[in-house]
Design a protein around this motif. Structure first.
Motif, PDB file in Angstrom:
ATOM      1  N   ASN A 103       0.703  -0.993   0.214  1.00 34.61           N
ATOM      2  CA  ASN A 103       0.002  -0.040   0.082  1.00 34.61           C
ATOM      3  C   ASN A 103       0.801   1.378   0.170  1.00 34.61           C
ATOM      4  O   ASN A 103       0.404   2.190   0.806  1.00 34.61           O
ATOM      5  N   LEU A 104       1.904   1.400  -0.856  1.00 35.61           N
ATOM      6  CA  LEU A 104       2.696   2.533  -0.808  1.00 35.61           C
ATOM      7  C   LEU A 104       2.032   3.597  -1.620  1.00 35.61           C
ATOM      8  O   LEU A 104       1.660   3.480  -2.601  1.00 35.61           O
ATOM      9  N   PHE A 147      11.416   6.085  -6.166  1.00 34.79           N
ATOM     10  CA  PHE A 147      11.214   4.716  -5.329  1.00 34.79           C
ATOM     11  C   PHE A 147      12.408   4.381  -4.781  1.00 34.79           C
ATOM     12  O   PHE A 147      12.557   3.915  -3.763  1.00 34.79           O
ATOM     13  N   LEU A 148      13.736   4.442  -5.607  1.00 35.61           N
ATOM     14  CA  LEU A 148      14.923   4.159  -4.996  1.00 35.61           C
ATOM     15  C   LEU A 148      15.214   4.882  -3.624  1.00 35.61           C
ATOM     16  O   LEU A 148      15.640   4.448  -2.496  1.00 35.61           O
ATOM     17  N   ASN A 149      14.966   6.304  -3.503  1.00 37.70           N
ATOM     18  CA  ASN A 149      15.196   6.946  -2.413  1.00 37.70           C
ATOM     19  C   ASN A 149      14.110   6.675  -1.510  1.00 37.70           C
ATOM     20  O   ASN A 149      14.311   6.910  -0.215  1.00 37.70           O
ATOM     21  N   LEU A 150      12.929   6.014  -1.894  1.00 32.89           N
ATOM     22  CA  LEU A 150      11.820   5.578  -0.871  1.00 32.89           C
ATOM     23  C   LEU A 150      12.719   4.293  -0.221  1.00 32.89           C
ATOM     24  O   LEU A 150      12.530   4.188   1.113  1.00 32.89           O
ATOM     25  N   LEU A 151      13.139   3.641  -0.938  1.00 35.73           N
ATOM     26  CA  LEU A 151      13.724   2.041  -0.247  1.00 35.73           C
ATOM     27  C   LEU A 151      14.913   2.683   0.620  1.00 35.73           C
ATOM     28  O   LEU A 151      15.366   2.165   1.696  1.00 35.73           O
ATOM     29  N   GLU A 181       9.451  10.455   3.752  1.00 33.89           N
ATOM     30  CA  GLU A 181       8.230  10.101   4.400  1.00 33.89           C
ATOM     31  C   GLU A 181       7.302   9.383   3.502  1.00 33.89           C
ATOM     32  O   GLU A 181       6.840  10.195   2.333  1.00 33.89           O
ATOM     33  N   TYR A 182       6.495   8.255   3.732  1.00 32.83           N
ATOM     34  CA  TYR A 182       5.397   7.790   2.762  1.00 32.83           C
ATOM     35  C   TYR A 182       4.170   7.044   3.524  1.00 32.83           C
ATOM     36  O   TYR A 182       4.537   6.859   4.854  1.00 32.83           O
ATOM     37  N   GLY A 183       3.453   6.874   2.792  1.00 33.37           N
ATOM     38  CA  GLY A 183       2.185   5.714   3.350  1.00 33.37           C
ATOM     39  C   GLY A 183       2.347   4.415   2.947  1.00 33.37           C
ATOM     40  O   GLY A 183       3.132   4.300   1.954  1.00 33.37           O
TER      41      GLY A 183
END
Length: 493
Positions: free
Chosen positions: A8-9, A47-51, A56-58
């Motif tokens: 649920n990203l 997406f790489l930075n989210l990994l 911050e993300y949901g």
């Protein structure tokens, strides 16, 4: 083996109304060699930075491994290369570093030179070697091919083929085909994972697109037919209902009960048709969500008054009184599509600039047609700034055609309001290519035009060049693009 679970990203940048990811879920096996593809601006680097935990993300991202990102940022490039590696990974073992460099055909002597003195290709290889020194990490490799010539790309793809546990962002089809076993693609409607290389994924995508387009056409016809049937039935029901209060032709009173029953039956049939129509429309709305806008681009090139545009006879570029390449001879004829090949540093860009009219020192004989008009696309995009309207006006090109080409290369209308300096690397390249396609010239000269440009846009540009056959001289390290486009190959040594 372990799994990276994304559930649920949901993510949007501050101040943006549009989510880049919305309730996206998938799993990645850490033993996979994942090729990561998608249109420019879709969110690959995000997406790489989210990994990496930068935003911050949901939703949730869970993993039993750490992540390492390539390319590493080198703060002090004047340092010796071995010290740069030590800053990246203080606990490295020298023999392992030497082994990795050997696999990449880089001599150990580079370690004792300043990092800034290395060529772009050598810097890339050293940083890749440092990346694979780290154990128990899942590696995020972001566009390693942009500073590699064709030979170096082949070598690095062989190197990565023997590794595992990475996501590789690249727009080079041949490169991806050689070293990945899964494709992670950011589509219009979300993220998809398929087993196989890029060619497998592209074939499956085209097959799915064709199926959805055929189903879409079929449902459009069904909806039209059902709409007309519903309208006819409703009209019939209405007309029958009106006869309830009338008389028959013989003058006797009509049977209101029969007519009412008949009208109700027709109305029921009309409702049934409407339900079927609505179901067909809902089914249609599920289609075409991942079909990319890949409309044909159109250009027109001026016709030169002679068949031969330019000629080079034993020409070599000279720097500091010394030739940087072996003498090269070739002609540019009307309709030629010439790929200029050679290793980095062999003088390709200098030859292009010479033909464009820049004051480049050279030996040999160079002739160029009088009043020859040339459009040049440089490697460098750092000069781009301001809005697209001003850029078009200052470039003397048709603004509507310019923006139409950008729209077809997947620019959203929101991009038209932004400053060009804020665009991604791929979007800036598209601006240069779109400008070039709008210019009324006899010859296009493009220097590594595809750096950072997504695969689908590359295919569009290929199709354009094959359809309209403009005269073009280009340097490009994407082997498949060269194989598909070039009518002549000229190699510098």
């Amino acid at each position: 083996m372990s799994l990276i679970n994304v559930a649920n990203l949901t993510f949007a940048y501050d101040g943006s109304y549009d989510n880049i990811f919305e309730n996206t879920s998938f799993q990645i096996d850490t033993d996979w060699k994942l090729g990561f593809t998608g249109r420019n601006g879709r969110g690959k680097t995000t997406f790489l930075n989210l990994l990496l935990g930068k935003y911050e993300y949901g939703g949730t991202i869970s993993a039993q491994v750490g992540f390492e990102y390539f390319p590493f940022h080198v703060e002090r490039k004047e340092m010796n290369t071995i010290d740069v590696v030590e800053n990246i990974y203080p606990d490295y073992e020298y023999w392992i570093l030497a082994r990795e460099l050997s696999l990449l055909k880089v001599g150990e002597d580079v370690l004792y030179r300043s990092f800034e003195s290395l060529s772009n290709g050598e810097q890339t290889k050293v940083l890749l070697a440092a990346l694979f020194l780290k154990e128990n990490s899942f590696l995020l490799i972001d566009e390693p091919t942009n500073h590699l010539d064709m030979e170096a790309r082949k070598l690095v793809s062989e190197y990565l083929r023997a590794k595992s546990g990475f996501i590789l962002v690249s727009h080079d089809r041949a490169f991806l085909d050689h070293c990945v076993d899964h494709i992670l693609s950011i589509n219009k409607a979300g993220i998809d994972i398929q087993k196989g290389n890029f060619s497998d994924w592209w074939e499956n995508k085209q097959r799915q697109d064709q199926f959805e387009l055929a189903e879409n056409e079929k449902l459009k016809k069904d909806i039209k037919r059902l709409s007309e049937a519903a309208k006819r039935t409703s009209n019939w029901s209405h007309e029958v209902e009106k006869t309830k209060n009338g008389t028959t032709n013989s003058g006797s009173k009509v049977d209101k009960g029969y007519i009412g029953h008949k009208a109700a039956k027709m109305m029921k049939r009309s409702k049934s048709i409407e339900h079927r129509q609505q179901a067909a429309m809902e089914e249609k709305s599920k289609l075409l969500k991942n079909i990319e806008s890949a409309d044909t681009l159109k250009i027109s090139q001026l016709v030169y008054h002679k068949s031969r545009l330019a000629e080079l006879d034993k020409v070599s570029v000279v720097y500091g009184g010394k030739a940087v390449c072996e003498p090269v001879s070739f002609t540019i004829e009307q309709g030629d599509r010439i790929a200029l090949l050679g290793k980095n540093g062999s003088g390709k860009s200098s030859l292009l600039k010479l033909i464009c009219g820049e004051p480049i020192a050279y030996d040999g004989t160079f002739r160029k047609g009088s009043q020859l008009k040339i459009s040049y696309v440089p490697q460098d995009t750092s000069h781009l700034q301001g809005n697209l309207t001003d850029y078009a006006r200052n470039s003397g090109i048709d603004e509507s055609l310019f923006k139409s080409i950008l729209r077809k290369l997947d620019f959203s209308r929101v991009q038209f309001e932004k400053d060009i300096s804020a665009f991604s690397g791929g979007q800036k390249k598209k601006v240069l290519i779109a400008r070039s396609l709008c210019e009324n010239v006899h010859l296009h000269i493009w220097d590594e035009p595809l750096n950072y440009i997504d695969v689908i846009s590359r295919i569009q540009i290929e199709e354009l060049l094959l359809e309209y056959k403009p005269t073009i001289l280009f340097v490009e390290h994407d082997r498949e693009f060269c194989d598909n486009i070039a009518t002549k190959l000229v190699e510098l040594s």
